[in-house]
Design a protein around this motif. Structure first.
Motif, short mmCIF file in Angstrom:
data_model
loop_
_atom_site.label_atom_id
_atom_site.label_comp_id
_atom_site.label_asym_id
_atom_site.label_seq_id
_atom_site.Cartn_x
_atom_site.Cartn_y
_atom_site.Cartn_z
N GLN A 150 -46.03 -56.34 22.80
CA GLN A 150 -44.79 -56.21 22.05
C GLN A 150 -44.09 -57.57 21.91
O GLN A 150 -43.46 -57.85 20.89
CB GLN A 150 -43.88 -55.19 22.74
N ASP A 151 -44.23 -58.40 22.93
CA ASP A 151 -43.61 -59.74 22.90
C ASP A 151 -44.00 -60.50 21.65
O ASP A 151 -43.16 -61.12 21.00
CB ASP A 151 -44.10 -60.57 24.10
N ALA B 127 -30.05 -66.46 12.55
CA ALA B 127 -30.01 -66.22 13.99
C ALA B 127 -31.30 -66.65 14.67
O ALA B 127 -32.35 -66.75 14.03
CB ALA B 127 -29.75 -64.74 14.27
N SER B 128 -31.18 -66.94 15.96
CA SER B 128 -32.36 -67.19 16.79
C SER B 128 -32.27 -66.28 18.01
O SER B 128 -31.18 -65.86 18.39
CB SER B 128 -32.40 -68.64 17.27
N PHE B 129 -33.41 -66.03 18.61
CA PHE B 129 -33.46 -65.14 19.77
C PHE B 129 -34.29 -65.81 20.85
O PHE B 129 -35.38 -66.29 20.58
CB PHE B 129 -34.11 -63.81 19.34
N ILE B 130 -33.75 -65.87 22.05
CA ILE B 130 -34.54 -66.41 23.17
C ILE B 130 -34.82 -65.28 24.15
O ILE B 130 -33.91 -64.59 24.59
CB ILE B 130 -33.80 -67.57 23.87
N ALA C 82 -42.84 -62.48 16.04
CA ALA C 82 -43.07 -62.44 14.60
C ALA C 82 -41.80 -61.98 13.88
O ALA C 82 -41.45 -62.49 12.83
CB ALA C 82 -44.23 -61.52 14.28
N ARG C 83 -41.12 -61.04 14.49
CA ARG C 83 -39.92 -60.48 13.86
C ARG C 83 -38.77 -61.49 13.87
O ARG C 83 -38.13 -61.72 12.84
CB ARG C 83 -39.55 -59.20 14.62
N VAL C 84 -38.50 -62.10 15.03
CA VAL C 84 -37.33 -62.98 15.09
C VAL C 84 -37.60 -64.32 14.40
O VAL C 84 -36.66 -65.02 14.03
CB VAL C 84 -36.81 -63.22 16.53
N LEU C 85 -38.86 -64.68 14.23
CA LEU C 85 -39.14 -65.91 13.47
C LEU C 85 -39.21 -65.61 11.97
O LEU C 85 -39.37 -66.52 11.17
CB LEU C 85 -40.46 -66.55 13.92
N ARG C 86 -39.10 -64.34 11.62
CA ARG C 86 -39.15 -63.91 10.22
C ARG C 86 -40.40 -64.43 9.52
O ARG C 86 -40.34 -65.03 8.45
CB ARG C 86 -37.89 -64.36 9.48
N LEU C 87 -41.55 -64.25 10.16
CA LEU C 87 -42.81 -64.71 9.58
C LEU C 87 -43.16 -63.85 8.37
O LEU C 87 -42.90 -62.65 8.36
CB LEU C 87 -43.94 -64.61 10.60
N SER C 88 -43.75 -64.49 7.36
CA SER C 88 -44.21 -63.74 6.20
C SER C 88 -45.38 -62.85 6.63
O SER C 88 -46.01 -63.13 7.64
CB SER C 88 -44.68 -64.72 5.12
#
Lengths: 255, 276
Positions: free
Chosen positions: A155-156, B74-77, A161-167
């Motif tokens: 899940q990590d 936003a960024s997430f750590i 992938a989600r928080v980096l907003r990857l295409s």
């Protein structure tokens, strides 16, 4: 070092035990079964001139193996070309999984001998029928392992992938594919093993040149030592293929 | 209007009511921490605020707009670094830069990634893969990755929870420096179970009561000048008071002391003098 030497010696002992059993059987129980020595005597022409072509079904063991390997390669690549994306879809989409998993479970245990006639009906030629059978039988480990690999993506990584907003494309190439690769390779290894098992059945029934075709022809011409030669060749080649894939798999795992 | 507003937010998983009636506001450029015991619903709250999960109840707005997905600004750590193990430190950071600044040239991507890795002191190790780096270095890469996208908002999920005490101290200072060194104000929301960490980094601290149906205490302001050294926690009167009160609240929230009455946080908040 000492240990690996011992392992090697023990494996030789095992080989001798089986060879002894073979000799015993040929001398006492089954007189039609050639002994190891007779097998060697009668088939050394194939082994010592492996690349000689004397006739369509009378060729050196190297050529026969090459035909079979080539056929297996084609079927195997067909299998993984279909099986890998199928595994990805099954792993990624619960709907797709629910839709096709029962069918796949139904098709998976079907023997190559059952598929081959269907292939012959479909393609009316032995070569595509053989490829069809190899691909259809050897596909499943790739499908199942790829599916498992996709489901096992931590899940990590998906969160990343989600928080980096990857295409979607980047997500696939940078997260999904590398995370699934070790599983996929385990599938490929198992698939190749099955593909090699199927080749014999396919060649026997289609009568095409190759180790399997040779085996069947020599059975029909009552030259039993050549059957044993074929069996040994199939074993050695299968073992080598598995070791090679295992090596590649380990390489991948350490990355 | 505040930059980020959570209004009456609630979230349940099946019959398990994790959060209820959570209200929280963050001004632009503010660093706010939420402390709470493990499994108190902290992560759920943070993820809801970040738009990674949608709440069942209430509204969340950022810059006046309703939050429906993880914001581009936003960024997430994460606590466990969450670096991709098949990419080098540099590639991990560049991947984030590429995804954020899609109209930049290749060279700009490269320079941005290198700049931020150098800022966290990883200039020499940037070609290494995560498994060749120590825990502290990995979290540095994650921090570089988060800042390299030049975010307006930073969400931090127990960012130093997996590190040893010494490394944690260094990284806390670095995070604090990076927040203030950014070109524009960075608003940060951090969750942690470490009260000292919250005091060192935050402008305001809130405690999350124990779940189910966890809710937030009134904010406890931390009016200490920056940079804050860790020995401040031992000597400064206000720091000591903030810590004692929060620690008291947290221990009252733990299972062992479940029978004890909860401290009145409204009263605690009033007790702490707000320095001008």
């Amino acid at each position: 070092m000492q240990n690996s030497l011992k392992t090697f010696a023990l494996s030789l002992v095992g080989l001798f035990v089986v060879g002894g059993l073979w000799t015993f059987l040929s001398l006492n129980v089954a007189p039609d079964l050639p002994s190891p020595w007779r097998t060697w005597q009668e088939s050394k022409i194939y082994v010592l001139n492996p690349w000689e072509k004397r006739g369509e079904m009378d060729q050196g063991i190297g050529l026969m193996t090459a035909y079979s390997l080539f056929r297996v390669a084609k079927g195997f690549f067909l299998a993984i070309a279909i099986g890998t994306p199928l595994g990805f879809l099954l792993g990624a989409s619960p709907t797709f999984f629910k839709m096709f998993d029962p069918t796949i479970q139904l098709l998976r245990p079907i023997s190559p001998l059952a598929w081959l006639p269907l292939g012959l009906i479909l393609f009316r030629q032995s070569e595509p029928a053989a490829l069809f059978t190899i691909a259809l039988c050897s596909m499943w480990p790739t499908v199942i392992n790829t599916m498992t690999g996709v489901r096992a993506i931590p899940q990590d990584y998906l969160n990343v992938a989600r928080v980096l907003r990857l295409s979607p494309w980047k997500q696939f190439t940078k997260v999904w594919l590398p995370a699934t690769l070790p599983y996929m390779f385990t599938g490929y290894r198992l698939s190749l093993g099955i593909a090699w098992l199927v080749i014999v059945a396919a060649e026997m029934l289609t009568g095409t040149p190759g180790v399997g075709g040779f085996l069947w022809q020599e059975y029909n011409s009552l030259i039993y030592s050549h059957i044993l030669l074929s069996i040994l060749t199939i074993g050695v080649v299968g073992f080598t293929l598995d070791r090679m894939m295992g090596f590649a798999e380990n390489k991948l795992r350490t990355v | 209007m505040s930059f980020i507003e959570l209004h009456d937010v609630g979230k349940s998983y099946g019959v398990r009511n994790v959060l209820s009636g959570v209200n929280l506001t963050l001004e632009e450029g503010e660093f706010v921490s939420i402390v709470g015991a493990s499994a108190s619903g902290k992560t759920t709250l943070l993820k809801a605020a970040a738009g990674l999960i949608l709440p069942d109840k209430g509204t969340i707005t950022m810059g006046g707009e309703k939050v429906t997905d993880f914001s581009r600004e936003a960024s997430f750590i994460f606590q466990n670094y969450s670096l991709l193990p098949w990419l080098s430190a540099y590639e991990n950071v560049r991947l984030a830069v590429e995804a954020t600044f899609t109209d930049w040239s290749k060279k700009q991507h490269q320079e941005q990634a290198e700049k931020y890795l150098q800022m966290v002191g990883l200039g020499a190790a940037m070609r290494k893969r995560p498994n060749q780096l120590s825990g502290g270095m990995r979290q540095r890469v994650a921090i570089a990755r988060a800042f390299a996208t030049e975010p307006r908002v930073m969400f931090l999920d127990e960012p130093f929870g997996a590190l040893d005490a010494l490394t944690r101290g260094t990284l806390q200072q670095e995070l604090s420096t990076l927040c203030r060194a950014a070109g524009r104000p960075v608003t940060a929301l951090m969750i942690t179970n470490n009260v000292d960490e919250a005091i060192l980094l935050s402008d305001r601290i809130l405690a999350l009561s124990r779940g189910p149906g966890a809710t937030l205490s009134p904010a406890v302001p931390v009016n200490l000048s920056r940079p804050r050294a860790s020995d401040l926690l031992l000597h400064d009167e206000q720091a000591v008071r903030v810590r004692n009160r929060l620690a008291e609240f947290l221990s009252a929230g733990s299972d062992r002391n479940r029978s004890k009455p909860r401290p009145d946080l409204q009263a605690i908040a009033k007790e702490i003098p707000v320095e001008a």
